[in-house]
Design an enzyme around this catalytic site. Sequence first.
Site, short mmCIF file in Angstrom:
data_model
loop_
_atom_site.label_atom_id
_atom_site.label_comp_id
_atom_site.label_asym_id
_atom_site.label_seq_id
_atom_site.Cartn_x
_atom_site.Cartn_y
_atom_site.Cartn_z
N GLN A 188 -37.34 -23.50 5.99
CA GLN A 188 -36.88 -24.88 5.80
C GLN A 188 -35.54 -24.88 5.09
O GLN A 188 -35.29 -24.08 4.19
CB GLN A 188 -37.88 -25.67 4.95
N ASP B 276 -44.49 -28.68 3.13
CA ASP B 276 -43.28 -29.37 2.67
C ASP B 276 -43.32 -29.72 1.19
O ASP B 276 -42.38 -30.28 0.65
CB ASP B 276 -43.08 -30.65 3.50
N SER C 213 -35.65 -32.86 2.74
CA SER C 213 -35.77 -31.88 3.82
C SER C 213 -34.81 -32.23 4.95
O SER C 213 -34.65 -33.41 5.31
CB SER C 213 -37.20 -31.85 4.36
#
Length: 302
Positions: free
Chosen positions: A294, A219, A244
């Site tokens: 993502q 991430d 995110s």
Amino acid sequence: MPEAPSALDDLLALLDLEPIERDIFRGRSRSALVPRVFGGQVAAQAMVAAGRTVPPERPPSSRLRSSRGVPQPHSLHAYFLVPGDPGAPIVYEVDRIRDGRSFTTRRVVAIQHGRPIFHLSASFQTDEEGLDHQAEMPAAPDPETLPTAEEMLPRHLPEDIARRLVEARAAVDLRYADTPPWGSVGTLREPRSQVWFRTHGKLADDPLLHVVLATYVSDMTLLDSVLLAHGRGGWAIGDVVGASLDHAMWFHRPFRADEWLLYDQESPSAAAGRGLGQARIWTRDGRLAVSVIQEGVVRVPR
């Protein structure tokens, strides 16, 4: 800045959850560069919670050690619902969806202040043989030829931001193959980024631990490729606002997070205030270990 081995110990302690009741765990948080919990931390802690309930169950341990023969993660799918509060603990509730012969499924809900902030579905599989092929690993410079974060960050960012970024990532040796987005503001580039990473120190052999660390790191940089296409520097310098939204990973082959891994990232699309990043994580000897996708909020401040 703390010494690297101490930083890794601190990170492992952060990810090592406290059992509260059966299938309920509590995790700590720590301050971040932005006023919310780092998404990689929540996802990694949720994977620890899920893994702790997969038979034969792992006992609490600062190294997350497991018994041989435990089903190992093969995928995760997660949604970030609301920003987490870095000043409060996070409670993880695990739902044992299925225990099968080959596959085990868990759902994890992360709760703060009485409301869900994140949820994750994870699937585990016992080891078996099958068809085997993969794409070819892309070319990349050797990680030893690239500058460390301590060397690179002060070149492109104000001193206080660079120092905080170095401290936040002290447990991980993360090296950009090219100039990161905040080092080339105003220059439109191909929406692709490569980063080598490994932990600053050796890890225990538990495969779950290496999956958890890769989840944590995944991430950090995935949406960089979105920024490159638009000449934006990102959240480090404040010319975009981002967070995110959802995150998915598939674990194809065994790997170690304490050995060099190539994170090859690209962005096929950005629209409607969102940006999509997709990536593959390769071992240094060319094995495709992980696939990642993502989507995140990517907004230009008004």
